[in-house]
Scaffold this active site. Structure first.
Site, PDB file in Angstrom:
ATOM      1  N   LYS A 151      57.851  32.295   0.384  1.00 32.27           N
ATOM      2  CA  LYS A 151      58.366  32.723   1.674  1.00 32.27           C
ATOM      3  C   LYS A 151      59.692  33.435   1.425  1.00 32.27           C
ATOM      4  CE  LYS A 151      55.375  31.007   4.582  1.00 32.27           C
ATOM      5  NZ  LYS A 151      54.677  31.879   5.537  1.00 32.27           N
ATOM      6  N   SER A 153      51.544  28.049  -0.801  1.00 31.14           N
ATOM      7  CA  SER A 153      52.629  28.738  -0.119  1.00 31.14           C
ATOM      8  C   SER A 153      53.887  27.897  -0.265  1.00 31.14           C
ATOM      9  CB  SER A 153      52.231  28.902   1.349  1.00 31.14           C
ATOM     10  OG  SER A 153      53.293  29.445   2.080  1.00 31.14           O
ATOM     11  N   GLU A 213      53.508  40.232   2.400  1.00 25.60           N
ATOM     12  CA  GLU A 213      52.818  39.891   3.646  1.00 25.60           C
ATOM     13  C   GLU A 213      53.764  40.044   4.836  1.00 25.60           C
ATOM     14  OE1 GLU A 213      51.126  35.993   3.363  1.00 25.60           O
ATOM     15  OE2 GLU A 213      50.391  35.998   5.424  1.00 25.60           O
ATOM     16  N   LYS A 265      52.669  31.851  -3.546  1.00 27.32           N
ATOM     17  CA  LYS A 265      53.235  32.710  -2.495  1.00 27.32           C
ATOM     18  C   LYS A 265      54.616  32.175  -2.148  1.00 27.32           C
ATOM     19  CE  LYS A 265      52.236  32.815   2.506  1.00 27.32           C
ATOM     20  NZ  LYS A 265      51.175  33.029   3.499  1.00 27.32           N
ATOM     21  N   ASP A 299      49.400  39.851   8.546  1.00 29.44           N
ATOM     22  CA  ASP A 299      48.997  38.545   9.048  1.00 29.44           C
ATOM     23  C   ASP A 299      49.181  38.566  10.572  1.00 29.44           C
ATOM     24  OD1 ASP A 299      48.820  35.882   9.820  1.00 29.44           O
ATOM     25  OD2 ASP A 299      50.442  35.153   8.571  1.00 29.44           O
ATOM     26  N   ASP A 323      55.861  36.449   1.400  1.00 27.22           N
ATOM     27  CA  ASP A 323      55.535  36.462   2.831  1.00 27.22           C
ATOM     28  C   ASP A 323      56.831  36.425   3.628  1.00 27.22           C
ATOM     29  OD1 ASP A 323      54.567  36.146   5.375  1.00 27.22           O
ATOM     30  OD2 ASP A 323      53.593  34.204   5.017  1.00 27.22           O
ATOM     31  N   GLY A 332      46.489  30.001   5.863  1.00 28.17           N
ATOM     32  CA  GLY A 332      46.515  28.589   6.236  1.00 28.17           C
ATOM     33  C   GLY A 332      47.576  28.343   7.284  1.00 28.17           C
ATOM     34  N   LYS A 358      43.180  34.561   9.362  1.00 32.05           N
ATOM     35  CA  LYS A 358      43.331  33.178   9.838  1.00 32.05           C
ATOM     36  C   LYS A 358      42.460  33.046  11.079  1.00 32.05           C
ATOM     37  CE  LYS A 358      48.157  32.389   8.497  1.00 32.05           C
ATOM     38  NZ  LYS A 358      49.540  32.540   9.016  1.00 32.05           N
TER      39      LYS A 358
HETATM   40  O1  NPG Z   1      48.926  26.527   3.213  1.00 26.16           O
HETATM   41  O2  NPG Z   1      48.386  26.007   5.239  1.00 26.16           O
HETATM   42  C1  NPG Z   1      49.125  26.536   4.417  1.00 26.16           C
HETATM   43  C2  NPG Z   1      50.372  27.216   4.912  1.00 26.16           C
HETATM   44  C3  NPG Z   1      50.409  28.637   4.506  1.00 26.16           C
HETATM   45  O3  NPG Z   1      52.448  29.827   4.549  1.00 26.16           O
HETATM   46  C4  NPG Z   1      51.524  29.372   5.174  1.00 26.16           C
HETATM   47  N1  NPG Z   1      51.420  29.494   6.485  1.00 26.16           N
HETATM   48  O4  NPG Z   1      52.936  32.375   7.834  1.00 26.16           O
HETATM   49  O5  NPG Z   1      51.101  32.060   6.803  1.00 26.16           O
HETATM   50  C5  NPG Z   1      52.118  31.622   7.307  1.00 26.16           C
HETATM   51  C6  NPG Z   1      52.426  30.159   7.243  1.00 26.16           C
HETATM   52  C7  NPG Z   1      52.588  29.437   8.533  1.00 26.16           C
HETATM   53  C8  NPG Z   1      52.810  28.113   8.530  1.00 26.16           C
HETATM   54  C9  NPG Z   1      52.525  30.057   9.735  1.00 26.16           C
HETATM   55  C10 NPG Z   1      53.003  27.403   9.674  1.00 26.16           C
HETATM   56  C11 NPG Z   1      52.702  29.355  10.902  1.00 26.16           C
HETATM   57  C12 NPG Z   1      52.948  28.050  10.862  1.00 26.16           C
END
Ligand code: NPG
Length: 366
Positions: free
Chosen positions: A161, A133, A212, A159, A237, A187, A289, A261
């Site tokens: 953001k 990500s 996402e 991915k 999500d 995302d 994640g 998750k």
């Molecule tokens: O690889 O652990 C990872 C992070 C993946 O983008 C990621 N997490 O929105 O999914 C999400 C985001 C996130 C990160 C959400 C931190 C909340 C806190």
């Protein structure tokens, strides 16, 4: 197996680089770890709540409070994960806190019986393909550098953001640089509204695996309307906090893919139910994640090995986030991570490292 007591441990880990999303920037992780102690074995759970309630209503200090005041006192005598889930159910919400406690109990139980998380959950593979990500950056050249670095490390899916003002141009630039074959998805973390549908439809040009959570958490109906106006599949999500939510989203046509998750849905039992439901409906799932340490990562990799997890997850290697993980690091091998096979999570915190990063501990006897 009787539970003797529970330790709440807070650790502070700097991130190797800031991680920016549409809701904020993380520069360090303030993690709450839960350790459940029984005479036979100990188990660990990692709470994925962030320091501030920006991704969802949960935050780390609130999770610690609900654990010490309500969840830990409600634990049944026996360290049985199904009994624990039932005992915690009367407390509304607080799914990340519940997930951490339930996982710690399950880990203790599995360590005592010698069974791995993967075997307990029903893993069908011994390694899982990994995506990465990539946060919002200051410029497109900076983003392209980061993406190329991750590709060179072997990540099989990227991915990005996105948020209003950082969407079409970065996606176009990355697609042009990587070529048509690379798996690419975006995302939005709930940053758009249905009035943005014509703009979001312009992402259809870039052959994305999915978009996402484009709209707000409780916009299941609006997501269904948006889905009719995009060819890019919608993945949810934040909207999916339970198997019931997943059932509603599938019935309404709000999404055709779900990011699972375990923290967001209250634990691995509920995560598996969502997997089973989606699989029965032909809805693809993948494992999300939350910047986990090796403890949370180990459990997520076991989950991601279930047969319905047909898309690569946000199950990156430890060095994506941390210079030093609290467990032996997860290292990418040909774009994959191995599913741990040892009892329980199959990994242990390294005591010297754990002690060094610990900021507080609290022992709650039962
Ligand atoms: O690889 O652990 C990872 C992070 C993946 O983008 C990621 N997490 O929105 O999914 C999400 C985001 C996130 C990160 C959400 C931190 C909340 C806190």
């Amino acid at each position: 197996m009787k539970i003797t007591g529970v330790e709440l441990r807070r650790i502070a880990l700097p991130l190797v680089s800031p991680f920016r999303t549409s809701f904020g920037t993380e520069t360090a992780r303030d993690v709450l770890l839960v350790r459940v102690v029984t005479p036979e074995a100990e188990g660990w759970g990692e709470c994925v709540a962030m320091a501030e309630p920006l991704y969802s209503s949960e935050y780390v200090e609130g999770a610690a409070e609900v654990l010490r005041r309500f969840l830990i006192p409600a634990l049944p005598d026996r360290a049985d994960v199904h009994a624990v889930e039932r005992a915690l159910a009367p407390v509304k919400g607080h799914r990340m806190a519940k997930a951490a406690l339930e996982t710690a109990v399950l880990d203790a139980r599995l360590r005592a019986t010698g069974q791995s998380f993967g075997s307990f959950l029903g893993a069908a593979r011994d390694r899982v393909p990994c995506g990465v990500s990539v946060g919002i950056m200051d410029s497109i050249p900076q983003l392209l550098d980061a993406v190329e670095g991750y590709r060179a490390q072997g990540y099989v899916r990227i991915k990005l953001k996105i948020q209003p003002g950082w969407d079409l141009a970065p996606v176009r630039a990355v697609r042009e640089r990587l070529g048509d074959d690379v798996l690419l998805q975006v995302d939005a973390n709930a940053a758009y509204t249905l009035t943005d549908a014509p703009h979001l439809a312009r992402l259809d040009l870039y052959d994305l695996l999915l978009i996402e959570q484009p709209l707000a958490n409780d916009d299941l109906v609006q997501h269904a309307l948006l889905a009719k106006r995009l060819t890019t599949p919608i993945c949810l999500d934040e909207s999916i906090e339970s198997a019931q939510h997943a059932a509603a989203a599938i019935t309404l046509g709000s999404c055709s893919i779900i990011n699972v998750k375990p923290g967001r849905v209250g634990g691995y039992l509920e995560a598996r139910r969502i997997h089973d439901l989606c699989r029965a409906h032909g809805v693809a799932v993948w494992c999300g994640g939350m910047l986990e340490t090796g403890l949370g990562r180990a459990a997520n990799i076991a989950l991601a090995a279930l047969p319905g997890f047909t898309l690569p997850g946000d199950t990156s290697a430890s060095d994506r986030y941390f210079a030093t993980d609290i467990t032996p690091p997860f290292i990418l091998d040909d774009g994959h991570l191995p599913v741990p096979t040892g009892p329980g999570l199959g990994v242990e915190p390294i005591t010297a490292i754990l002690d060094e990063v610990t900021t507080a501990t609290e022992w709650i006897p039962l």
